[in-house]
Design an enzyme around this catalytic site. Structure first.
Site, PDB file in Angstrom:
ATOM      1  N   LYS A   1      26.687 -11.958  55.725  1.00 51.02           N
ATOM      2  CA  LYS A   1      27.053 -10.545  55.770  1.00 51.02           C
ATOM      3  C   LYS A   1      27.409 -10.091  57.192  1.00 51.02           C
ATOM      4  O   LYS A   1      28.228  -9.205  57.381  1.00 51.02           O
ATOM      5  CB  LYS A   1      25.893  -9.707  55.239  1.00 51.02           C
ATOM      6  CG  LYS A   1      26.228  -8.253  54.954  1.00 51.02           C
ATOM      7  CD  LYS A   1      25.055  -7.601  54.255  1.00 51.02           C
ATOM      8  CE  LYS A   1      25.279  -6.126  53.995  1.00 51.02           C
ATOM      9  NZ  LYS A   1      24.122  -5.551  53.273  1.00 51.02           N
TER      10      LYS A   1
ATOM     11  N   ASP B   1      22.763  -5.256  45.227  1.00 48.84           N
ATOM     12  CA  ASP B   1      22.485  -5.100  46.654  1.00 48.84           C
ATOM     13  C   ASP B   1      22.798  -6.450  47.286  1.00 48.84           C
ATOM     14  O   ASP B   1      22.050  -7.410  47.114  1.00 48.84           O
ATOM     15  CB  ASP B   1      21.012  -4.712  46.853  1.00 48.84           C
ATOM     16  CG  ASP B   1      20.597  -4.692  48.327  1.00 48.84           C
ATOM     17  OD1 ASP B   1      21.457  -4.912  49.202  1.00 48.84           O
ATOM     18  OD2 ASP B   1      19.399  -4.460  48.589  1.00 48.84           O
TER      19      ASP B   1
ATOM     20  N   ASP C   1      16.552   2.819  56.774  1.00 46.69           N
ATOM     21  CA  ASP C   1      16.706   1.488  56.181  1.00 46.69           C
ATOM     22  C   ASP C   1      16.775   0.428  57.269  1.00 46.69           C
ATOM     23  O   ASP C   1      17.771   0.305  57.972  1.00 46.69           O
ATOM     24  CB  ASP C   1      17.984   1.464  55.323  1.00 46.69           C
ATOM     25  CG  ASP C   1      18.248   0.091  54.697  1.00 46.69           C
ATOM     26  OD1 ASP C   1      17.578  -0.896  55.080  1.00 46.69           O
ATOM     27  OD2 ASP C   1      19.130   0.000  53.830  1.00 46.69           O
TER      28      ASP C   1
ATOM     29  N   GLU D   1      24.256   1.909  51.162  1.00 43.41           N
ATOM     30  CA  GLU D   1      22.895   1.558  50.760  1.00 43.41           C
ATOM     31  C   GLU D   1      21.923   2.741  50.782  1.00 43.41           C
ATOM     32  O   GLU D   1      21.168   2.929  49.818  1.00 43.41           O
ATOM     33  CB  GLU D   1      22.385   0.409  51.646  1.00 43.41           C
ATOM     34  CG  GLU D   1      23.071  -0.907  51.278  1.00 43.41           C
ATOM     35  CD  GLU D   1      23.077  -1.935  52.398  1.00 43.41           C
ATOM     36  OE1 GLU D   1      22.360  -1.730  53.405  1.00 43.41           O
ATOM     37  OE2 GLU D   1      23.796  -2.927  52.271  1.00 43.41           O
TER      38      GLU D   1
END
Ligand code: ADP
Ligand code: MG
Length: 643
Positions: free
Chosen positions: A86, A23, A208, A186
């Site tokens: 990211k 992850d 999420d 994800e």
């Protein structure tokens, strides 16, 4: 503690782990693997399972530390410490404008180059290079724990990541010496971690909310098959934004008290850290205080209540609900049909978030697998499936926007609809709009609007065809989206068998904001689009009728009309031209009918003349006696026509 085992441990009773699950988070990254017991485990380091996605450099530009030590370096030398990489993965300068205000490091874009570079300690590094440091740290951690080289991984990304962002993630893997077997969304990984394959049937929501991104997915499962029915989200929404709000609020209070924070990078970082601690403390407690060191020996105490925090972040939390509703609508799943709501991401520990999610879905959400770890665990499961041939689960993803083709009149014909499961394939037949076309333009578009100008152009190529009258050619266009989300387009001249195939990356260069905007636009403009499209269809038909009429008038038949007839036709032509200017389909259709009525004798005469030419028969009256259908000279409006 990590376990150290020497390499070449062939006496280990455990099976060889071929690939790990990673992850790669905005805030925190983790690595996991499936052990001999068949269960996924996160590999912890000395400071816990998380590796903060932070990279620190020394003054010479050498890598200094990654993870927790780098997180601490944010306090001592923030100018050489990079985080939130990211957010910049696979993005251009324009796309990261929003970030520049809050990120203290220098972001560059070389002219003409799309990807950003981050300046740190005298060098300019790309986001994949920086992310590779985090991946290398995870790889090292896994190798130390497993006692074997680790060269393969499944890496997760937010569902909304576009092709460029996914590609950048793969690049980061390559730079770190990892072969990325698969990029997995994800939320899908989270569902795998919950072992949905063991459930015979069900519909679930994965909510999420992490540090940098928000994703919501609606999944359906039956007998080991997990299908993503719909995804939505916002790659610009997460705990970082809560932090930013808190920082801004406290900074404003400090400024009022005569302590300017802006411009003092080190103080800003200390303030950021204090605000994060405050936020986390308020997930458990109703009030909290933290110390902030303003300068040597000078401290202030920041006190906040949970209610203060909730008031501050409520609009942001509510911003997640729109995408949730949209995803639900897209999936066609009703609230009552939902079996589970899964919580993923550190920010779902905030009580306000849980409350809002529960209110919206009418169900107590599940967070029994650590929301920080669940994605990495699922990635490990996927890695295990892919390398051990365990085929009891199949992952299906969906395409986020419709894919289609341009036809005459700047209209888009949808070939694969958005939210279709991939791999997906569909074929549509097209014809030509002009006589003797030697090629047709295959223009591939992405988006849900009706008109070419409102969709994104992905590719354009010409397929040669055998010349023939308009409407007679047949071109079969096939769209195929493979399991990796890559679009392959084949266009084939059905008569000659001539074929051309190209590979298109359907989301290349498309920002998530663009995706969201394009989807919103499609909903806002649905009716308007439909009306305009109906007009365009009518206009195309009108153009062809006008052209055919003019041709007939210029020919021999035109000369045989009497003055009244000619006048009536001229009037009807003028009427149709005027109607087209209204950009409404109804007046155009009405004017078309009038022109049709006015030209029936012209049509007869033209047909007779044509027949006459064909049979070289000078006896026109005889031919006229076989009264032809006036429609014979009307163009065929059926079929999609290509330029
Ligand atoms: P990402 O997937 O973006 O890397 P994570 O899932 O690791 O993010 O979540 C990180 C975010 O969760 C950070 O913004 C962090 O501050 C926040 N967070 C972690 N624990 C808590 C908590 N107990 N209460 C509120 N926020 C938390
Ligand atoms: Mg995450």
């Amino acid at each position: 503690m990590s376990i150290q085992v020497s390499f070449g441990g062939d006496k280990r009773p455990e099976k060889k782990v071929v690939a790990v699950g990673i992850d790669l988070g905005t805030t925190n990254s983790l690595v996991a693997y499936v052990a001999a017991d068949g269960q996924p485990h996160v590999i912890a380091g000395d400071e816990g399972p998380m590796v903060p996605s932070v990279i620190a450099f020394d003054a010479n530009g050498q890598l200094e530390s990654v993870g927790h030590p780098a997180n601490r370096a944010l306090l001592t030398h923030p100018e050489r410490t990079i985080y939130s990489v990211k957010r910049m993965m696979g993005r251009s300068a324009l796309e990261v404008v929003d970030e520049l205000g809050i990120l203290p490091f220098q972001v560059h874009t070389a002219k003409g180059s799309a990807a950003v570079r981050i300046e740190v300690a005298g060098q300019k590094l790309s986001p994949p290079e920086l992310s590779a440091h985090v991946l290398r740290e995870l790889k090292r951690r896994a190798e130390a724990h497993l006692g074997q080289p680790v060269e393969k991984a499944v890496v997760t990304v937010p569902a909304y990541f576009n092709d460029a962002q996914r590609q950048a993630t793969k690049d980061a893997g390559r730079i770190a010496g990892l072969e990325v077997l698969r990029i997995v969304n994800e939320p899908t990984a989270a569902a795998l971690a919950y072992g949905l394959d063991k459930k015979p049937e069900g519909k679930i929501v994965v909510y999420d909310l992490g540090g940098g991104t928000f994703d919501v997915s609606i999944l359906a499962m039956h007998e080991g098959l997990t299908e993503v029915l719909a995804t939505n989200g916002d790659t610009h929404l997460g705990g970082d934004d809560f932090d930013r709000l808190l920082v801004e609020t406290v900074a404003a209070q400090l400024a009022q008290a005569g302590v300017p924070v802006a411009g003092d990078a080190a103080l800003l970082q200390r303030l950021r850290k204090a605000c994060i601690d405050l936020k986390i403390a308020l997930s458990d407690a109703h009030q909290a205080t933290v110390q902030l060191e303003l300068s040597a020996g000078q401290r202030v105490e920041l006190a906040f209540t949970r209610a203060d925090l909730e008031a501050l972040i409520l609009p942001l939390v509510e911003k997640t609900l729109g995408p949730c509703r949209q995803a639900l609508r897209d999936s066609g799943v009703k609230l009552a049909e939902l079996d589970e709501v899964l919580l993923v991401g550190g920010s779902t520990r905030i009580p306000l978030v849980r409350r809002k999610v529960q209110e919206l879905f009418g169900k107590v959400p599940r967070g029994d697998i650590d929301p920080d770890q669940v994605v990495a665990l699922g990635a490990a499961v996927q890695a295990d499936i892919m390398t051990t041939g365990r085929r009891d689960m199949l992952l299906l993803d969906v395409t986020p926007l419709s894919l289609g083709m341009e036809t005459v009149g700047d209209v888009v014909v949808k070939i694969i609809n958005r939210n279709s499961s991939i791999p997906a394939s569909a074929t549509e037949e097209f014809t030509t709009s002009v006589d003797n076309q030697t090629g047709v333009v295959v223009h591939i578009l992405q988006g849900d609007r009706e008109l070419v100008k409102d969709c994104r152009s992905l590719a354009k190529f010409v397929i040669p065809i055998e010349p023939m009258p308009a409407g007679l050619a047949r071109v079969a266009v096939t769209f195929l989206i493979d399991a990796n989300g890559i679009l392959h387009v084949t266009a084939k001249d059905v008569r000659t068998g001539l074929e051309k195939t190209i590979e298109v990356k359907p989301t290349y260069g498309l920002t998530d904001d663009e995706v969201v905007r394009m989807l919103e636009d499609a909903f806002d403009h649905a009716e308007e689009d439909l009306n305009y499209r109906m007009f365009l269809d009518a206009k195309n038909e009108a153009d062809q009728i006008l052209e055919a009429t003019r041709r007939a008038l210029a020919g021999a038949a035109g000369g045989r009309l009497d003055a009244d007839e000619r006048e009536e036709i001229d009037g009807a032509i003028a009427g149709l031209i005027a109607a087209v200017r209204t950009e409404q389909s109804d007046p155009v259709r009405k004017a078309q009918r009038r022109l049709n009525d006015a030209t029936w004798r012209l049509a007869e005469l033209s047909f007779a003349a044509a027949l006459n030419d064909a049979v070289h028969d000078p006896l026109l009256p005889d031919v006229l006696a076989q009264a032809p259908d006036p429609a014979a000279i009307k163009p065929d409006h059926h079929g999609n026509r290509l330029k």
